[in-house]
Write a protein that holds these residues in place. Sequence first.
Motif, short mmCIF file in Angstrom:
data_model
loop_
_atom_site.label_atom_id
_atom_site.label_comp_id
_atom_site.label_asym_id
_atom_site.label_seq_id
_atom_site.Cartn_x
_atom_site.Cartn_y
_atom_site.Cartn_z
N ASP A 51 47.47 99.18 74.81
CA ASP A 51 47.34 97.91 76.27
C ASP A 51 47.90 98.18 77.30
O ASP A 51 48.72 97.65 77.76
CB ASP A 51 47.14 96.67 75.41
N ASN A 52 46.96 99.15 78.38
CA ASN A 52 48.22 99.22 79.74
C ASN A 52 46.63 100.15 80.94
O ASN A 52 46.33 101.52 79.81
CB ASN A 52 49.07 99.33 79.92
N GLY A 53 46.46 98.93 81.22
CA GLY A 53 45.08 99.43 82.60
C GLY A 53 45.45 100.46 82.69
O GLY A 53 44.70 101.75 83.67
N ASN A 54 46.93 100.44 83.28
CA ASN A 54 47.60 101.65 84.32
C ASN A 54 46.99 103.25 84.05
O ASN A 54 47.93 104.58 84.11
CB ASN A 54 48.63 101.50 84.80
N TYR A 55 46.80 103.70 82.67
CA TYR A 55 47.26 104.54 82.18
C TYR A 55 46.08 105.29 81.32
O TYR A 55 45.30 104.10 80.16
CB TYR A 55 48.10 104.44 80.91
N LEU A 109 52.07 101.65 93.82
CA LEU A 109 50.37 100.80 94.05
C LEU A 109 49.60 100.91 92.23
O LEU A 109 49.95 101.75 91.77
CB LEU A 109 48.79 100.91 94.60
N GLY A 110 48.87 99.81 91.78
CA GLY A 110 48.51 100.13 91.00
C GLY A 110 47.14 100.94 90.66
O GLY A 110 46.24 101.19 92.09
N VAL A 111 46.40 100.57 89.80
CA VAL A 111 45.34 101.88 89.40
C VAL A 111 44.47 100.59 90.81
O VAL A 111 44.42 99.49 90.18
CB VAL A 111 45.09 101.93 88.26
N VAL A 150 56.08 98.71 74.96
CA VAL A 150 55.39 98.12 74.05
C VAL A 150 53.87 98.65 74.13
O VAL A 150 52.66 99.00 73.90
CB VAL A 150 55.71 96.21 73.85
N TYR A 151 54.27 99.40 72.39
CA TYR A 151 52.72 99.44 71.81
C TYR A 151 52.63 98.52 69.90
O TYR A 151 53.16 97.95 69.59
CB TYR A 151 53.03 101.19 71.05
N ALA A 162 47.05 106.80 84.79
CA ALA A 162 48.10 108.09 84.62
C ALA A 162 47.92 108.88 82.99
O ALA A 162 47.59 107.56 82.61
CB ALA A 162 49.46 107.67 84.63
N VAL A 163 48.03 110.08 82.85
CA VAL A 163 47.68 110.56 80.91
C VAL A 163 48.90 109.68 80.62
O VAL A 163 50.50 109.84 81.51
CB VAL A 163 47.47 111.32 81.20
N ASN A 164 48.32 109.63 79.68
CA ASN A 164 49.68 108.76 78.66
C ASN A 164 49.31 109.82 77.30
O ASN A 164 49.07 109.59 76.36
CB ASN A 164 50.04 107.66 77.66
N ASN A 165 50.38 110.82 76.85
CA ASN A 165 50.29 111.69 75.51
C ASN A 165 50.76 110.72 74.86
O ASN A 165 52.03 110.90 74.65
CB ASN A 165 50.41 112.69 75.29
N VAL A 166 50.31 110.32 73.50
CA VAL A 166 51.12 109.57 72.63
C VAL A 166 50.95 110.57 71.18
O VAL A 166 49.54 111.17 70.89
CB VAL A 166 50.30 108.89 72.56
#
Length: 201
Positions: free
Chosen positions: A189-193, A94-96, A152-153, A124-128
């Motif tokens: 730009d991703n609302g799940n992260y 499922l999505g957020v 895509v960033y 979820a956490v996305n470390n960049v």
Amino acid sequence: VNGRGSVSVRLAAGKYYANVTFDNGNYSTAVTNAVFEVYPAVNNVKVIVNNVAYGDSSVIVVYADVDGVYTVDVNGTVKQVSVVDHLGNFSLSLGVGRYYANVTFDDGNYSTVITNASFEVYKAVNNVVVSVGNVTYGNKSVVVVSADVDGVYTLDLNGEIRTIEVVEGNYSVSVLLPVGKYYANVTFDNGNYTSIITNAT
């Protein structure tokens, strides 16, 4: 026998009539018939779903007193789950967001007491990390983007906007720049992260 007789029958829930006849011409038989009812049995049902981070599957668990096929509706996604030995489960990706798991059991022989569940899928956490080493004029600067999540960033290199793609956790590009101080900023730009970004200057 000794003025008494009985028989056991298994009946569905409902109202019943028990009528007796006695076929013996030597007797005038006065019969009192009976009306009785089989009440629905109680079936306690509980749905449990733990909160998870995006990317992990949500496991919907159904506990019930009565084995059988149950219908579970998760925000409009309807699944059939078989409860065996009082337990059944299935998984969804499922999505957020917040979700509600509602169960039904269609059997008139049971009065079903249901405890439904609500649960959440968190971002979820996305470390960049963006890294660029200092160079001497005439050498190319290498911009490296490392991230937990491929995709895509947007790279902002001193106001020059580039669309880049992180593959297998990495992206790099070499650029020849004049003397000066520069910054390299990335957005995702991703609302799940929830992106935790370390940019470079």
